[in-house]
Design an enzyme around this catalytic site. Structure first.
Site, PDB file in Angstrom:
ATOM      1  N   ASP A 130       5.428  -3.482  15.853  1.00  0.00           N
ATOM      2  CA  ASP A 130       6.353  -4.746  15.608  1.00  0.00           C
ATOM      3  C   ASP A 130       6.476  -5.042  14.247  1.00  0.00           C
ATOM      4  O   ASP A 130       7.274  -5.866  13.790  1.00  0.00           O
ATOM      5  CB  ASP A 130       5.963  -5.943  16.440  1.00  0.00           C
ATOM      6  CG  ASP A 130       4.407  -6.486  15.863  1.00  0.00           C
ATOM      7  OD1 ASP A 130       3.843  -5.746  15.261  1.00  0.00           O
ATOM      8  OD2 ASP A 130       3.731  -7.261  16.656  1.00  0.00           O
ATOM      9  N   ASP A 257      -4.964   9.275   6.563  1.00  0.00           N
ATOM     10  CA  ASP A 257      -3.933   8.397   6.011  1.00  0.00           C
ATOM     11  C   ASP A 257      -4.634   7.012   5.366  1.00  0.00           C
ATOM     12  O   ASP A 257      -3.774   6.485   4.830  1.00  0.00           O
ATOM     13  CB  ASP A 257      -2.694   8.037   7.244  1.00  0.00           C
ATOM     14  CG  ASP A 257      -3.487   7.463   8.334  1.00  0.00           C
ATOM     15  OD1 ASP A 257      -4.269   8.240   8.806  1.00  0.00           O
ATOM     16  OD2 ASP A 257      -3.216   6.304   8.589  1.00  0.00           O
TER      17      ASP A 257
HETATM   18  P1  AMP Z   1      -3.442   1.738  10.316  1.00  0.00           P
HETATM   19  O1  AMP Z   1      -4.179   1.524  11.782  1.00  0.00           O
HETATM   20  O2  AMP Z   1      -3.146   0.333   9.793  1.00  0.00           O
HETATM   21  O3  AMP Z   1      -4.060   2.502   9.408  1.00  0.00           O
HETATM   22  O4  AMP Z   1      -1.990   2.221  10.707  1.00  0.00           O
HETATM   23  C1  AMP Z   1      -1.712   3.478  11.141  1.00  0.00           C
HETATM   24  C2  AMP Z   1      -0.212   3.646  11.018  1.00  0.00           C
HETATM   25  O5  AMP Z   1       0.326   2.731  12.240  1.00  0.00           O
HETATM   26  C3  AMP Z   1       0.521   3.430   9.950  1.00  0.00           C
HETATM   27  O6  AMP Z   1       1.843   4.283   9.871  1.00  0.00           O
HETATM   28  C4  AMP Z   1       1.244   2.064  10.199  1.00  0.00           C
HETATM   29  O7  AMP Z   1       2.108   1.649   9.618  1.00  0.00           O
HETATM   30  C5  AMP Z   1       1.451   1.974  11.582  1.00  0.00           C
HETATM   31  N1  AMP Z   1       1.165   0.779  12.273  1.00  0.00           N
HETATM   32  C6  AMP Z   1       0.058   0.002  12.477  1.00  0.00           C
HETATM   33  N2  AMP Z   1       0.224  -1.360  12.816  1.00  0.00           N
HETATM   34  C7  AMP Z   1       1.801  -1.381  13.179  1.00  0.00           C
HETATM   35  C8  AMP Z   1       2.654  -2.244  13.547  1.00  0.00           C
HETATM   36  N3  AMP Z   1       2.119  -3.566  14.113  1.00  0.00           N
HETATM   37  N4  AMP Z   1       3.679  -2.131  13.610  1.00  0.00           N
HETATM   38  C9  AMP Z   1       4.200  -0.860  12.997  1.00  0.00           C
HETATM   39  N5  AMP Z   1       3.472   0.314  12.680  1.00  0.00           N
HETATM   40  C10 AMP Z   1       2.329  -0.043  12.637  1.00  0.00           C
HETATM   41 MG    MG Z   2      -3.726   2.838   7.313  1.00  0.00          MG
END
Ligand code: AMP
Ligand code: MG
Length: 496
Positions: A130, A257
């Site tokens: 979202d 990442d």
């Molecule tokens: P993270 O777990 O925060 O390192 O995110 C891993 C990936 O998931 C990244 O590409 C983020 O942009 C995507 N992501 C995490 N939460 C969301 C969200 N609520 N909406 C869209 N993308 C998300």
């Molecule tokens: Mg991340």
């Protein structure tokens, strides 16, 4: 035309190299505007370090910017592309799914810093997400980032958290927030993986040249600069992970990442500081196999760096066999490098001098201490702090950790007293914090913010964590470990 004298200077002096040099490495994208924003946090000390006008930031003008309502002059919002290995498996398209890079500024120390939003709505990289962020995780990133910074550990930091006034749907509805993150850059191992996987060596080369200009300018004119970049990133990560281990920090999601080229800690999702020492400690609710446990972090860093090295192979040597040999040699050298950094960190914590000749005995002393902590389930932070106190002449400190009749602990102490250098007391003081961000305190602060929009506990906690090495009896509650039943059940959930 000259600006009218009444028109204020821009809030930020943006100079956006990423969108200028790498316009095809993501997509221009506007953040969403929050409906009823209000500040949940404003990091004044960081605003000051960035050379920003704190008063203007704290007012309506700042609120309009940090909530996405007004894109400030000079900002060029941009969603960055990246891929990543998540829990060992390759995700070819991640990218800023709920973030945008606003632009870059130069701080008072002359360092270039990214300003980026997180939680500012869907982007072309959102997939099924979202694009939002809940208030609790945004404040967690603020609290832990400030704690790490005060501990002297390289980290991204949060400049502001704004509650949007909108709810986000998670397991239940939660207040939404946008945070503004400050980073030396958002270049990740996953950024390189994206362009290696989808575009090829010319694109990786351009990205690597950008990274070198930004983080390792001394390499610019060197023929061997891509091997040099790999080397520099390995060195920074060895130092970073050694520092994490020294304070019991567990990142929780060391996906590629979430590993920076700058050597800053990034993405505080399911992270936490360990309390009772146990290398198997895992906090993340999604890390069911313990891949990112405290004691695995060194191995995982090496694994991630191998993924980075793979993206650079065509740049390191046109002869593939040669390239593989050189990159492999660099990655194989990493564990010893991290181990040396770890030994340096641990020697500081124990007040042991740097001395090649004593490495074996020092290592034994360190391992024996950690083993004692493990078997007695001692709190890592308080145990090391007690050593500082003991070295400072406090006769009661040691027995607050180990029973007076504990023969093993007494024998260890005797050995330690024989090896340590009393002149290193000040170094011990700087290496052994009294305060870390304790899970139960962090949770209590986040709950008050989420349930009642009461930000006072967060601010009190952050204020305490900004002086982590100073013993202040008035702050004793922040130094206390969580009751065991809290720790046993503690899991942090992904930063959504
Ligand atoms: P993270 O777990 O925060 O390192 O995110 C891993 C990936 O998931 C990244 O590409 C983020 O942009 C995507 N992501 C995490 N939460 C969301 C969200 N609520 N909406 C869209 N993308 C998300
Ligand atoms: Mg991340």
């Amino acid at each position: 035309m000259l600006p009218r004298s009444s028109s204020p200077a821009p809030l930020f002096a943006f100079d956006n190299t990423y969108v200028r040099d790498l316009p095809d490495y993501g997509a221009r994208w506007q953040p969403e505007a929050a409906s009823k924003p209000r500040f949940a946090a404003l990091n004044r000390s960081l605003a000051h370090a960035l050379g920003l006008d704190e008063e203007r930031l704290a007012g309506d003008e700042g609120l309009a910017v940090f909530s996405g309502q007004v894109v400030p002059p000079g900002a060029e919002p941009f969603a960055q592309a990246y891929a990543g290995h998540q829990f060992g498996g390759f995700s070819p398209r991640l990218g800023d799914g709920r973030a945008v890079l606003l632009g870059e500024v130069i701080d008072r120390a002359g360092q270039r810093r990214d300003l980026a939003f997180k939680g500012s709505g869907r982007t072309p990289f959102s997939r099924n997400g979202d694009g939002k962020c809940a208030l609790g995780p945004a404040l967690r990133e603020y609290i832990i980032g400030e704690a790490m910074h005060a501990l002297g550990i390289p980290t991204t930091r949060v400049l502001a958290v704004v509650a949007t006034g909108d709810m986000v749907r998670r397991e239940r509805a939660l207040p939404g927030a946008v945070l503004t993150r400050v980073a030396a850059s958002h270049l990740r191992v996953g950024t390189f993986e994206f362009f290696a996987a989808h575009r090829g060596p010319d694109w990786v080369k351009k990205l690597a040249d950008y990274a070198i200009a930004r983080h390792d300018p001394a390499l610019i004119d060197q023929d061997d600069r891509y091997a040099g970049l790999l080397d520099a990133v390995c060195r920074r990560q060895a130092e970073l992970v050694a520092r994490w281990l020294g304070v019991g920090f567990i990142h929780g999601v060391m996906n590629t990442d979430n590993m920076t080229l700058s050597g800053e800690t990034i993405d505080y999702g399911p992270c936490a500081f360990m309390e009772a020492y146990d290398p198997a400690t895992v906090f993340s609710s999604i890390d069911t196999h313990g891949r990112y446990a405290y004691g695995n972090q060194a191995d995982i860093a090496q694994w991630n760096l191998a993924r980075f090295a793979e993206t650079l192979l065509p740049l390191i040597d046109p002869d593939q066999k040669q390239a593989v040999e050189r990159a492999t040699a660099r990655i194989v050298a990493f564990p010893a490098e991290l181990d040396a950094a770890w030994l340096r960190v641990m020697r500081q914590k124990l007040g042991l001098p740097e001395n090649t000749a004593s490495a074996t005995v020092d290592r034994r002393l360190i391992d024996d201490f950690l083993d004692l902590l493990h078997r007695h389930q001692c709190d890592l932070t308080l145990a090391f702090h007690a050593l500082t106190e003991t070295a400072a002449g406090n006769p009661h400190a040691f027995s607050r950790v180990f029973a007076a009749n504990d023969a093993e602990a007494a024998a260890w102490r005797t050995a330690w007293e024989g090896q340590r250098d009393p002149a290193l007391l000040d170094a011990m003081r700087r290496a052994n914090p009294w305060l870390i961000a304790r899970n139960h305190q962090v949770e209590a602060a986040l709950e008050a913010a989420t349930e009642r929009f009461d930000l006072a506990p967060t601010e009190r906690l952050v204020a305490a964590l900004r002086a982590p090495f100073t013993l202040d009896p008035a702050l004793a509650r922040y130094a206390e470990p969580a009751p065991a039943e809290v720790t046993a059940a503690y899991r942090t959930f992904c930063g959504t």
